[in-house]
Design a protein around this motif. Sequence first.
Motif, PDB file in Angstrom:
ATOM      1  N   TYR A  27       0.826  -1.210   0.000  1.00 29.23           N
ATOM      2  CA  TYR A  27       0.000   0.000   0.000  1.00 29.23           C
ATOM      3  C   TYR A  27       0.859   1.259   0.000  1.00 29.23           C
ATOM      4  N   PHE A 111      -3.634  -2.891  -8.107  1.00 30.18           N
ATOM      5  CA  PHE A 111      -4.839  -3.394  -7.445  1.00 30.18           C
ATOM      6  C   PHE A 111      -4.928  -4.913  -7.529  1.00 30.18           C
ATOM      7  N   ILE A 115      -5.446  -7.052  -4.217  1.00 31.22           N
ATOM      8  CA  ILE A 115      -6.618  -7.905  -4.055  1.00 31.22           C
ATOM      9  C   ILE A 115      -6.193  -9.350  -3.785  1.00 31.22           C
ATOM     10  N   TYR A 140     -12.342  -4.113   1.701  1.00 32.66           N
ATOM     11  CA  TYR A 140     -11.366  -3.635   0.720  1.00 32.66           C
ATOM     12  C   TYR A 140     -11.557  -4.338  -0.622  1.00 32.66           C
ATOM     13  N   GLN A 144     -12.517  -2.527  -4.081  1.00 35.46           N
ATOM     14  CA  GLN A 144     -11.459  -2.450  -5.088  1.00 35.46           C
ATOM     15  C   GLN A 144     -11.796  -3.222  -6.362  1.00 35.46           C
ATOM     16  N   THR A 147     -13.576  -0.724  -8.326  1.00 36.46           N
ATOM     17  CA  THR A 147     -12.631   0.292  -8.790  1.00 36.46           C
ATOM     18  C   THR A 147     -11.833  -0.207  -9.983  1.00 36.46           C
ATOM     19  N   VAL A 148     -11.395  -1.461  -9.918  1.00 40.64           N
ATOM     20  CA  VAL A 148     -10.641  -2.057 -11.029  1.00 40.64           C
ATOM     21  C   VAL A 148     -11.510  -2.108 -12.281  1.00 40.64           C
TER      22      VAL A 148
END
Length: 157
Positions: A27, A111, A115, A140, A144, A147-148
């Motif tokens: 991160y 990502f 993940i 998360y 995510q 988001t991806v």
Amino acid sequence: MTTNFIGLDTAKTEKLASALNELLSNYQIFYMNVRGYHWNIKGDNFFELHAKFEELYDDLLLKIDEIAERVLTLGHRPAHAYSTYIEKSDVPERKDVSDGKEAVNNIVESFAKLISKQRDLLALAGEADDEGTVSLMSDYISQQEKTVWMYRSYLGL
């Protein structure tokens, strides 16, 4: 079995804390990469991407703090040196990226690594009956994944 102050097996929390520190390292490198994209972006989509990258790094910063605090909650110390982050991160350090598509591709790749690590942590936390880490990783991952999808759609993938 020895338990820590929140009732979790200390041997299992040691493994969890180590995995969380590895995630924290990823991160931190990802965060700095996105800051660089935000600062250096040029081209047709400057305004859109500049704002999007700021939104992303703000979110990453919150997650960095949550991960570090989870390590502390488990009774361990969060990693806090960039030399450690670079050593433990699978997300590569990116320098001088100003092309929007390259930056977004890098974000999608980062990502994917996060993940995957979070899924591993989810399983590890489940085995340790650590509902706090399970909940964090689950939140998360679901966020995510969406988001991806959005970043991949931007790329036309």
